[in-house]
Design a protein around this motif. Sequence first.
Motif, mmCIF file in Angstrom:
data_model
loop_
_atom_site.group_PDB
_atom_site.id
_atom_site.type_symbol
_atom_site.label_atom_id
_atom_site.label_comp_id
_atom_site.label_asym_id
_atom_site.label_seq_id
_atom_site.Cartn_x
_atom_site.Cartn_y
_atom_site.Cartn_z
ATOM 1 N N VAL A 25 0.833 -1.191 0.000
ATOM 2 C CA VAL A 25 0.000 0.000 0.000
ATOM 3 C C VAL A 25 0.874 1.248 0.000
ATOM 4 O O VAL A 25 1.771 1.371 0.801
ATOM 5 N N GLN A 26 0.628 2.134 -0.912
ATOM 6 C CA GLN A 26 1.512 3.285 -1.015
ATOM 7 C C GLN A 26 0.823 4.491 -1.647
ATOM 8 O O GLN A 26 -0.188 4.379 -2.284
ATOM 9 N N GLU A 175 -6.701 2.737 3.154
ATOM 10 C CA GLU A 175 -7.001 3.713 2.094
ATOM 11 C C GLU A 175 -8.131 4.664 2.497
ATOM 12 O O GLU A 175 -8.085 5.847 2.171
ATOM 13 N N HIS A 178 -6.575 7.395 4.309
ATOM 14 C CA HIS A 178 -5.965 8.414 3.443
ATOM 15 C C HIS A 178 -7.021 9.389 2.929
ATOM 16 O O HIS A 178 -6.829 10.605 2.950
ATOM 17 N N GLU A 235 1.148 8.099 5.836
ATOM 18 C CA GLU A 235 1.045 6.645 5.959
ATOM 19 C C GLU A 235 0.566 6.229 7.344
ATOM 20 O O GLU A 235 -0.230 5.304 7.476
#
Length: 294
Positions: A25-26, A175, A178, A235
């Motif tokens: 995941v990035q 996610e 984010h 992150e």
Amino acid sequence: MRAMRIVLLLMLFSSFAFLAPRTGVQAAPMAKSSNIVEGRSETTGVSARAGNAVFPESGGIREAITDKHQKRYQEWKTEFLSTDIGRAQWEMYAHHPRIVLTITISDSNPEGAGSGKYKWNEAGELVAATITLGSHVDQGFPSSVYYPVMNALEPFESARLIGGTVLAATKLAHEFGHVMRIAGTPESLYKLQVQMVPVYNKIFLSNGHNVNDPRLVELAQKMGGNPVEIWEDREYWGEANAMMFLRDRVAKEKFHCRLFGKIKQAVEEYAKDYEERFAEIAKSQGAIYSCSWK
Ligand SMILES: [Zn+2]
């Protein structure tokens, strides 16, 4: 220490395509820079094209999943929705008055996930975001340095105490973390960071890796931290949301203290400056608090 971390991150990004499936995941500030900036002209298009199929007038979740991925996607989604926090966050976006959240699956970076394609309206409010899940997001554990929560699942998966579906739902939760964070970040600051991070990195690579260079100090002040700090902060917010999901998901499992002990260990080792946000989550539920996260 800081300079070392920046060098390591730059190395990671420069070999990004190769490493992507393993790092998981990035949303690397450098690697993603072409993806994350959506211009204001696009943004104004939202109201101009209101009612158009591309941008509905109100928000909601748009699931763009091909037939071949449909079955597994539904399993991952069901897992995410099996928790109070997953349901609450899903409902928030499903009925959001403004934000269109698209969820899609991609065969590139199969074990990773990412979020991007952010768009803002003229008032500077987020109106669109896309979460992309890898087609094998139910496999692969990213490093404990930046992903202390997702990484902690590995031994429990090996021991068959959890399945890949939980891992996939945890990555989805990361996610969501984010997207929620971006929704609370001023558009101007986000775009400033996207513009300045490459500038910072270029100077850093040419000045002998000197983070005390006055040009770098000034850039970091303007964009709210150096590239590593910005990256870490993003992150670890994703990981904090992943932890909220797991808090609910494993609350009744016998191994929950062991799992949270492993997360705590990685946070203390690699993310000491950010420990508070993880500790808050641990304290927010009696069952985990009793696992002695202090
Ligand atoms: Zn992330």
